[in-house]
Write an enzyme that holds these catalytic residues in place. Structure first.
Site, PDB file in Angstrom:
ATOM      1  N   GLY A  31       1.171  54.867  20.022  1.00 15.43           N
ATOM      2  CA  GLY A  31       1.617  54.982  18.645  1.00 15.43           C
ATOM      3  C   GLY A  31       0.750  55.887  17.796  1.00 15.43           C
ATOM      4  CG  ASP A 144     -10.001  52.051  20.666  1.00  8.86           C
ATOM      5  OD1 ASP A 144     -10.472  51.072  20.097  1.00  8.86           O
ATOM      6  OD2 ASP A 144      -9.042  51.971  21.447  1.00  8.86           O
ATOM      7  NE  ARG A 314      -7.910  50.333  30.348  1.00  7.62           N
ATOM      8  CZ  ARG A 314      -8.109  49.621  29.245  1.00  7.62           C
ATOM      9  NH1 ARG A 314      -8.760  48.486  29.307  1.00  7.62           N
ATOM     10  NH2 ARG A 314      -7.688  50.047  28.087  1.00  7.62           N
ATOM     11  CB  ALA A 381       4.650  41.530  18.585  1.00  8.94           C
ATOM     12  CE  LYS A 382       2.348  44.694  13.247  1.00 11.64           C
ATOM     13  NZ  LYS A 382       1.405  45.399  12.390  1.00 11.64           N
ATOM     14  CG  ASP A 502     -44.312  46.022  -2.965  1.00  7.10           C
ATOM     15  OD1 ASP A 502     -45.046  45.038  -3.005  1.00  7.10           O
ATOM     16  OD2 ASP A 502     -43.298  46.097  -2.232  1.00  7.10           O
ATOM     17  CE1 TYR A 503     -50.452  46.981   2.945  1.00  6.99           C
ATOM     18  CE2 TYR A 503     -49.256  45.018   3.673  1.00  6.99           C
ATOM     19  CZ  TYR A 503     -50.130  46.070   3.928  1.00  6.99           C
ATOM     20  OH  TYR A 503     -50.691  46.209   5.174  1.00  6.99           O
TER      21      TYR A 503
HETATM   22  C1  GDG Z   1      -4.311  48.960  22.164  1.00  8.10           C
HETATM   23  C2  GDG Z   1      -4.790  47.556  21.803  1.00  8.10           C
HETATM   24  C3  GDG Z   1      -3.361  47.664  19.749  1.00  8.10           C
HETATM   25  C4  GDG Z   1       4.641  49.687  26.967  1.00  8.10           C
HETATM   26  N1  GDG Z   1       5.381  49.801  28.056  1.00  8.10           N
HETATM   27  C5  GDG Z   1       5.982  50.985  27.990  1.00  8.10           C
HETATM   28  C6  GDG Z   1       5.603  51.606  26.821  1.00  8.10           C
HETATM   29  N2  GDG Z   1       4.754  50.775  26.201  1.00  8.10           N
HETATM   30  C7  GDG Z   1       4.150  51.050  24.891  1.00  8.10           C
HETATM   31  C8  GDG Z   1       4.677  50.069  23.881  1.00  8.10           C
HETATM   32  C9  GDG Z   1       3.583  50.053  22.850  1.00  8.10           C
HETATM   33  C10 GDG Z   1       2.360  50.397  23.662  1.00  8.10           C
HETATM   34  O1  GDG Z   1       2.766  50.851  24.922  1.00  8.10           O
HETATM   35  C11 GDG Z   1       1.501  49.149  23.906  1.00  8.10           C
HETATM   36  O2  GDG Z   1       0.762  48.890  22.771  1.00  8.10           O
HETATM   37  P1  GDG Z   1       0.027  47.507  22.557  1.00  8.10           P
HETATM   38  O3  GDG Z   1      -0.400  47.438  21.151  1.00  8.10           O
HETATM   39  O4  GDG Z   1       0.965  46.409  22.902  1.00  8.10           O
HETATM   40  O5  GDG Z   1      -1.183  47.435  23.581  1.00  8.10           O
HETATM   41  P2  GDG Z   1      -2.407  48.388  24.127  1.00  8.10           P
HETATM   42  O6  GDG Z   1      -1.891  49.465  24.994  1.00  8.10           O
HETATM   43  O7  GDG Z   1      -3.345  47.454  24.782  1.00  8.10           O
HETATM   44  O8  GDG Z   1      -3.041  49.040  22.827  1.00  8.10           O
HETATM   45  C12 GDG Z   1      -3.695  46.849  20.994  1.00  8.10           C
HETATM   46  C13 GDG Z   1      -3.085  49.108  20.099  1.00  8.10           C
HETATM   47  O9  GDG Z   1      -4.127  49.669  20.894  1.00  8.10           O
HETATM   48  C14 GDG Z   1      -2.934  49.974  18.850  1.00  8.10           C
HETATM   49  O10 GDG Z   1      -4.056  49.871  18.038  1.00  8.10           O
HETATM   50  O11 GDG Z   1      -2.200  47.096  19.171  1.00  8.10           O
HETATM   51  O12 GDG Z   1      -4.134  45.568  20.629  1.00  8.10           O
HETATM   52  O13 GDG Z   1      -5.091  46.801  22.969  1.00  8.10           O
HETATM   53  O14 GDG Z   1       3.790  51.061  21.895  1.00  8.10           O
HETATM   54  O15 GDG Z   1       5.904  50.553  23.429  1.00  8.10           O
HETATM   55  N3  GDG Z   1       6.037  52.810  26.453  1.00  8.10           N
HETATM   56  C15 GDG Z   1       6.901  53.442  27.282  1.00  8.10           C
HETATM   57  N4  GDG Z   1       7.287  52.894  28.462  1.00  8.10           N
HETATM   58  C16 GDG Z   1       6.871  51.678  28.841  1.00  8.10           C
HETATM   59  O16 GDG Z   1       7.241  51.194  29.899  1.00  8.10           O
HETATM   60  N5  GDG Z   1       7.324  54.642  26.950  1.00  8.10           N
END
Ligand code: GDG
Length: 732
Positions: A31, A144, A314, A381-382, A502-503
């Site tokens: 994102g 990060d 990883r 979630a979002k 001062d010290y």
């Molecule tokens: C780190 C922090 C924090 C997932 N599967 C596919 C796919 N995704 C995309 C999702 C989402 C992103 O990956 C995952 O983001 P998360 O936030 O859930 O988790 P982390 O990768 O661990 O991210 C986390 C984030 O940084 C931002 O600050 O929220 O806590 O750990 O966008 O959509 N995307 C595609 N194919 C998939 O199969 N294209």
């Protein structure tokens, strides 16, 4: 001058791929790129980061650089396999990642990884400095946990740089963070920033507490004043591009993907989970909870399917490979239990899907099950909320940062399989209006606090100079070179000069045990030289007791003002002047000693210092937070108790002191009048609240200097003891 945003992240927004026709570039997932793309109209951008593995023997680095710059405004930091292994897979992901997520059992520390982490952070910092362009107003935004050391490295070379740092992971309790090797260096590194952003207030709170406990630095809720600059602290929950996701949902390509999803569902209800295959995401716990749910509700085995999308991540790290095996075993076990069903109740996908296809899954899911054991935010979630808009149910772990915003989800403890199973049951049984009510409320929040809002709010806070929020620093000016030169010149031409310092905290660093603050050889030499100056009266004014100071400085021909001005003697005077005629111990002395003793028992590490007519309670060795609370409590107690007595309560640096009223460091100026001494140059320097009496009593023409950042009546400010010594050295 045009603003430019230099965005620094471990990965560039594009990753190089080796194809038969040479290098090509594909967008890196995540994102952050989308978020910052939306700011392109406002700020010119330059990205700095790792471009992925590139064989520089086959590809000309200059050509790669030029192409990245031209096509993507990106500057590559080339790292070889060895560097990536140690810096990224090693220290970043085998030490920092597990500790930041409260899972130290996954830690695997190797000294060589730490060295490489430092070296790679330095390489990044050098590249950033190389890119700074005087024709631009450059702002640097570092992202990060892989790059924690960079802010201080840049600050060292560019003291006034605008440096933002955003942490995408949680920041854990100081009790866990203290397990990181070299934790002080990491904290000092990130404190080089002008603004540090976290997803939640909880993370910010833990960060402040680590800084206090590990570096001994107090902070305000939103700011920390350091010797060289102030660092602002803020909460910016990251989000998603809601509008863009809506576009994807409405795109025509969706119908193809919908079909693929329907083929998997075969009329069953979809429970969806999407994660990088990471042990923080709680995948195994979740699957076990789903198993429980099916045991309790066997009919659902044929009516539901849990689609688990696990994105490879990883894979070089053993614990990630072990996790993959564990998850796959649980999936097979559950599917075997239900083998008589036509279709297995878990559909496991181990790969990354095109985002459009992922969206089709989000759209079809009746429930999205997001149960990380610990997660900075969790964008899945979002994204689910953004796609669903007014239907669907989100089950969300209370240990994801997103839970602090998305309270209308069904919130669960990811460690409790019964609770997750209950939540699935509850979700299926929610009345339609209740589902809609919850989802609408969630959507409103996600749509309003989208990723553009996130980036804009961070950058507008970065725009504010840190000092503008710091009234203290702006009242007392930093002693610049010109004023320093003026002081030196005026001192040299003065007929009769007076210097009072001062010290502790001014001539020597504050130590945790007061008796360890003995003067060193350099300081004794400096004081001797000042004492030799024919035109100068030099005096040390301290709250310390007479025996201490006579032992340490008594042999020097300098003036001393001790116990906050109770005892005063100029260099060539034979007799001490006691500024009170009282011969007895003050009447409150014994009672105050008892109160102090009670607080000593209740505050491990604190101790009492007894002086001739005053008493001090020191808590430098106590737990810093607890010590602060206790000192407030003690001050309150003492103020009540001493209300009609001839005594004053002073709260200093990790010390609460009770002394006779009217006796303070400023008394020395009354003595000067008595002796009819005349000075045409006066310099007073101190760091503590008790030195304020000295600053107030000094005549207007005196130079007064506060050491440190706290509120002061002094005209000027220096940051540290070494700068005071440097100034004094310039006078001899
Ligand atoms: C780190 C922090 C924090 C997932 N599967 C596919 C796919 N995704 C995309 C999702 C989402 C992103 O990956 C995952 O983001 P998360 O936030 O859930 O988790 P982390 O990768 O661990 O991210 C986390 C984030 O940084 C931002 O600050 O929220 O806590 O750990 O966008 O959509 N995307 C595609 N194919 C998939 O199969 N294209």
């Amino acid at each position: 001058m045009n603003k430019r945003l230099i965005i620094v992240a471990n990965r560039l927004p594009v990753t190089a791929c080796n194809t038969e026709d040479g290098l090509s570039y594909k967008a890196s997932p995540g994102g952050l790129v989308t978020a910052l793309n939306s700011l392109k109209d406002k700020y010119e951008q330059l990205w700095i980061g790792w471009p992925g593995e590139i064989d520089l023997e086959v590809n000309d680095p200059e050509k790669v650089k030029n192409q990245l710059k031209q096509d993507f405004s990106a500057v590559p930091v080339f790292l070889n396999k060895h560097q990536i292994n140690r810096y990224y897979f090693g220290f970043s992901n085998k030490v920092l990642w597990p500790i930041l997520h409260y899972l130290p059992s996954h830690c695997d520390y190797d000294e060589r990884d730490w060295k490489m982490y430092k070296a790679v952070n330095e390489i990044f910092a050098e590249e950033i400095l190389k890119q700074i362009d005087p024709n631009y107003d450059d702002w640097i935004w570092i992202h990060d946990y892989q790059l924690l050391l960079i802010p201080a490295l840049i600050r060292e070379k560019m003291p006034n740089a605008k440096i933002g740092f955003f942490l995408h992971t949680p920041f854990p309790s100081s009790e866990i963070f203290r397990a990181v090797p070299y934790r002080e260096e990491l904290l000092k590194g990130v404190l080089g920033a002008s603004l540090i952003g976290f997803h939640t207030y909880g993370y910010l709170r833990h960060f402040r507490s680590s800084v206090l406990r590990l570096l001994g630095l107090n902070s305000e809720v939103n700011r920390l004043d350091l010797e060289t600059h102030s660092t602002k602290l803020g909460v910016y929950p990251i989000s998603i591009d809601t509008a863009k996701i809506q576009e994807t949902v409405n795109a025509s390509s969706q119908s193809d993907y919908k079909k693929i999803v329907q083929e998997i569902l075969k009329g069953r209800k979809l429970i969806l989970s999407v994660d990088r295959l990471d042990y923080t995401k709680g995948i195994a716990n979740r699957l076990k909870a789903y198993k429980k749910f099916l045991e309790r509700n066997p009919k659902y085995a044929s009516q539901t399917v849990l689609v688990q999308i696990a994105v490879p991540s990883r894979t070089q790290i053993t614990s990630y490979r072990e996790l993959k095996e564990e998850v796959e075993e649980i999936v097979s076990e559950i599917n075997e239990i239900h083998e008589k069903e036509k279709n297995p109740p878990i559909h496991y996908i181990y790969r990354s899907l095109p985002f459009e296809k992922l969206t089709a899954f989000y759209k079809a899911a009746e429930i999205c099950l997001v149960t990380p054991l610990c997660d900075g935010m969790n964008l899945v979630a979002k994204e689910y909320v953004a796609v669903q808009k007014d239907k669907g149910v989100l089950i969300l772990s209370e240990l994801a940062g997103a839970a602090s915003e998305l309270g209308e989800a069904i919130i669960v403890n990811p460690w409790n399989p019964d609770q997750i199973a209950d939540a699935i049951e509850q979700a299926f049984n929610l009345m339609p209006w209740e589902r809609a009510r919850r989802m609408n409320a969630l959507y409103t929040k996600v749509a309003r606090n989208d990723v553009h809002y996130w980036a804009n709010s961070f950058l507008s806070d970065l725009a504010e100079p840190a000092f503008s929020q710091n009234p203290i620093a702006s009242q007392t000016q930093l002693l610049d070179n010109n004023t320093m030169q003026e002081i030196i010149n005026n001192f040299k031409k003065a007929e009769s000069a007076l210097i009072i310092t001062d010290y502790d905290g001014t001539l020597v660093e504050i130590t945790s045990v007061p008796m360890n603050a003995r003067p060193d050889r350099n300081l004794l030499n400096l004081l001797e030289k000042l004492a030799e100056k024919p035109n100068c009266d030099f005096m040390v004014a301290t709250g310390r007791s007479r025996p201490d100071m006579l032992d340490w400085l008594g042999h020097l021909p300098i003036g001393l003002s001790l116990e906050h001005g109770l005892w005063i003697k100029f260099a060539h005077e034979k007799e001490w002047l006691k500024t009170t005629s009282e011969e007895q111990l003050p009447d409150w002395y014994e009672s105050v000693r008892e109160i102090f003793a009670k607080f000593c028992l209740g505050t491990p590490g604190s101790f009492i210092e007894e002086k001739e007519t005053s008493l001090a309670w020191h808590y430098r060795l106590a737990d810093p937070e607890f010590g602060n609370w206790q000192s407030r409590e003690l001050t309150l107690n003492l103020t009540n108790f001493l209300a009609n007595k001839n005594a004053e309560v002073l709260a200093g640096k990790r010390i609460v002191e009770v002394r006779m009223a009217g006796i303070n460091k400023g008394n020395v100026f009354a003595r000067i009048q008595q002796l009819n001494k005349k000075y045409d140059f006066i310099l007073v320097i101190g760091d503590d609240s008790t030195d304020e009496d000295l600053f107030s009593a000094a005549p207007d023409y005196a130079y007064s200097i506060k050491v440190g950042n706290s509120l002061s009546k002094a005209k000027y400010r220096l940051n540290k003891v070494s700068e005071v010594r440097n100034l004094l050295n310039n006078l001899i």
